[in-house]
Design an enzyme around this catalytic site. Structure first.
Site, PDB file in Angstrom:
ATOM      1  N   LEU A  17       0.931  -0.786  -0.059  1.00 24.00           N
ATOM      2  CA  LEU A  17      -0.042  -0.078  -0.092  1.00 24.00           C
ATOM      3  C   LEU A  17       0.472   1.322  -0.364  1.00 24.00           C
ATOM      4  O   LEU A  17       0.258   2.257  -0.840  1.00 24.00           O
ATOM      5  CB  LEU A  17      -1.340  -0.233   1.414  1.00 24.00           C
ATOM      6  CG  LEU A  17      -2.416  -1.566   0.766  1.00 24.00           C
ATOM      7  CD1 LEU A  17      -3.141  -1.239   2.672  1.00 24.00           C
ATOM      8  CD2 LEU A  17      -3.110  -0.072   0.723  1.00 24.00           C
ATOM      9  N   ASP A  36      11.154   2.957   4.029  1.00 20.95           N
ATOM     10  CA  ASP A  36      11.618   1.429   4.620  1.00 20.95           C
ATOM     11  C   ASP A  36      12.785   1.368   4.926  1.00 20.95           C
ATOM     12  O   ASP A  36      13.628   1.809   4.780  1.00 20.95           O
ATOM     13  CB  ASP A  36      12.304   0.629   2.663  1.00 20.95           C
ATOM     14  CG  ASP A  36      10.946  -0.873   2.979  1.00 20.95           C
ATOM     15  OD1 ASP A  36       9.564  -0.994   2.848  1.00 20.95           O
ATOM     16  OD2 ASP A  36      11.562  -1.693   3.610  1.00 20.95           O
ATOM     17  N   ASN A  89       2.546   5.718   7.385  1.00 16.00           N
ATOM     18  CA  ASN A  89       2.006   4.488   6.487  1.00 16.00           C
ATOM     19  C   ASN A  89       2.917   2.901   6.913  1.00 16.00           C
ATOM     20  O   ASN A  89       2.000   2.549   6.947  1.00 16.00           O
ATOM     21  CB  ASN A  89       1.652   3.910   4.659  1.00 16.00           C
ATOM     22  CG  ASN A  89       1.730   2.659   4.454  1.00 16.00           C
ATOM     23  OD1 ASN A  89       0.241   1.869   4.251  1.00 16.00           O
ATOM     24  ND2 ASN A  89       3.084   2.568   3.653  1.00 16.00           N
ATOM     25  N   TYR A 155      -2.391  -3.899  17.460  1.00 14.74           N
ATOM     26  CA  TYR A 155      -2.746  -3.637  16.560  1.00 14.74           C
ATOM     27  C   TYR A 155      -4.248  -2.398  16.219  1.00 14.74           C
ATOM     28  O   TYR A 155      -3.924  -1.346  15.601  1.00 14.74           O
ATOM     29  CB  TYR A 155      -3.163  -4.322  15.109  1.00 14.74           C
ATOM     30  CG  TYR A 155      -2.949  -3.852  13.995  1.00 14.74           C
ATOM     31  CD1 TYR A 155      -2.211  -3.317  13.127  1.00 14.74           C
ATOM     32  CD2 TYR A 155      -4.204  -3.948  12.970  1.00 14.74           C
ATOM     33  CE1 TYR A 155      -2.385  -2.640  11.427  1.00 14.74           C
ATOM     34  CE2 TYR A 155      -4.528  -3.893  12.227  1.00 14.74           C
ATOM     35  CZ  TYR A 155      -3.613  -3.663  10.975  1.00 14.74           C
ATOM     36  OH  TYR A 155      -3.599  -2.624   9.549  1.00 14.74           O
ATOM     37  N   LYS A 159      -4.733   1.269  16.115  1.00 15.30           N
ATOM     38  CA  LYS A 159      -4.817   2.188  15.018  1.00 15.30           C
ATOM     39  C   LYS A 159      -6.005   3.523  14.871  1.00 15.30           C
ATOM     40  O   LYS A 159      -6.261   3.730  14.599  1.00 15.30           O
ATOM     41  CB  LYS A 159      -4.955   1.291  13.967  1.00 15.30           C
ATOM     42  CG  LYS A 159      -4.207  -0.208  12.797  1.00 15.30           C
ATOM     43  CD  LYS A 159      -3.642   1.146  12.151  1.00 15.30           C
ATOM     44  CE  LYS A 159      -2.490   1.150  10.495  1.00 15.30           C
ATOM     45  NZ  LYS A 159      -1.557   1.705   9.940  1.00 15.30           N
ATOM     46  N   THR A 189      -3.411  -7.150   0.446  1.00 13.33           N
ATOM     47  CA  THR A 189      -1.886  -7.288   1.442  1.00 13.33           C
ATOM     48  C   THR A 189      -1.806  -8.629   1.171  1.00 13.33           C
ATOM     49  O   THR A 189      -1.787  -9.187   1.100  1.00 13.33           O
ATOM     50  CB  THR A 189      -2.031  -6.159   2.458  1.00 13.33           C
ATOM     51  OG1 THR A 189      -3.474  -6.817   3.592  1.00 13.33           O
ATOM     52  CG2 THR A 189      -3.256  -4.345   2.561  1.00 13.33           C
TER      53      THR A 189
END
Length: 308
Positions: A17, A36, A89, A155, A159, A189
């Site tokens: 993504l 990254d 992201n 997670y 989020k 994904t």
């Protein structure tokens, strides 16, 4: 190109993504700082963007610390002369049910997703405010943060926290003309590849074919490219009046998620003491659901049985 002359940072943009977001921002004219933890992957992302006529550079580092946040902003300013857009992201998964989740599992996910978003946004906003730039903050959330999901305590917390921070930042950044929004993607994904429910959608994407309409319309589930248009739009001048929102994108569907609101109220003279609640809890039969509830797959989209 609506982002001509703009400069963007996209964390976690070497693949998946994040790469789709970086490529779309570049396609719309922005110079992009790719980020990254894998130097090879980051280099390939930069090469793909430049081969398509865009401008990009890479910062190889794990987000989370203030030092890395500063490194990202410096790279944007030193390489491209400024910063206008930040897309947070970057993320990792350490999925386990509660009793199996270790402190390290929890802290790793919180550090990358939640703290990484916080430190990068703080650094970018400081630059925007100091230089009078009406910047754009786009933080990536998840349906898990909105509704919960089995095995994702860490997670879900991260989020949900990101969306809460966005709402707060929209208030704090308003005077500076900076917007802050959350994007809630629903797209194929590496994780969805392992879920049998999405097999036919993933197979279609692998063949370069459109996903079946059931996935794109009924589920609002699609490709990374189906989300990147929203990210680029929120980064543009046309989105100057949109802030503090959580917006979902996937397949053919766009969604505006509501802010938490009280949906029922009940009153009791003298207050709701233990005895009053025992006599009758006023919200029985009205409790909210948890988790995602997926509709049954049509027969033609059922995954093939695995041979034993």
């Amino acid at each position: 190109m609506s982002l001509a002359g703009k400069v963007a940072i996209v964390t976690g943009s070497g693949r998946g993504l994040g790469l789709a977001y970086a490529q779309e921002l570049a396609r719309q004219g922005a110079a992009v700082v790719v980020n990254d933890v894998d130097a090879t992957v980051a280099g390939e992302a930069v090469a793909a963007i430049t081969a398509a006529g865009g401008r990009a550079t890479a910062v190889v580092a794990p987000v989370g610390t203030t030092e890395v946040a500063r490194q990202l902003v410096r790279a944007a300013v030193d390489t491209f002369g400024g910063l206008d857009i930040l897309v947070t992201n970057a993320g990792v998964l350490r999925d386990k049910s509660l009793l199996k989740m270790t402190d390290e599992d929890f802290d790793t996910v919180i550090n990358v997703h939640l703290r990484g978003t916080f430190t990068c946004v703080r650094e970018a906003f400081a630059y925007f405010k100091e230089n009078g730039i009406p910047g754009r903050i786009i933080a990536i959330g998840s349906p898990t943060g909105q509704r919960g999901n089995f095995g994702q305590t860490n997670y879900a917390a991260a989020k949900a926290g990101i969306v809460a921070m966005v709402r707060t930042w929209a208030l704090e950044m308003k005077r500076a003309g900076v917007t802050a929004n959350a994007v809630i993607p629903v797209a194929a994904t590496a994780m969805t590849r392992t879920v049998p429910y999405f097999t036919k959608a993933v197979e279609a994407e692998d063949r370069g074919e459109p996903m079946p309409e059931f996935f794109r319309k009924e589920l609002g589930f699609g490709t990374a490219g189906d989300v990147s248009g929203l990210v680029a739009f929120l980064a543009s001048d046309e989105a100057a009046g949109i802030t503090g929102q959580a917006i979902g994108a996937g397949g053919d569907r766009l969604q505006l998620w509501s802010h938490p609101e009280a949906i029922e109220s009940a009153y009791h003279d003298g207050g709701w003491d233990h005895a009053a609640l025992q006599a009758g809890f006023p919200f029985s039969g009205k409790l909210q659901s948890v988790g995602e509830s997926l509709p049954e797959l049509p027969a033609e989209l059922q995954p093939e049985p695995v041979a034993k």
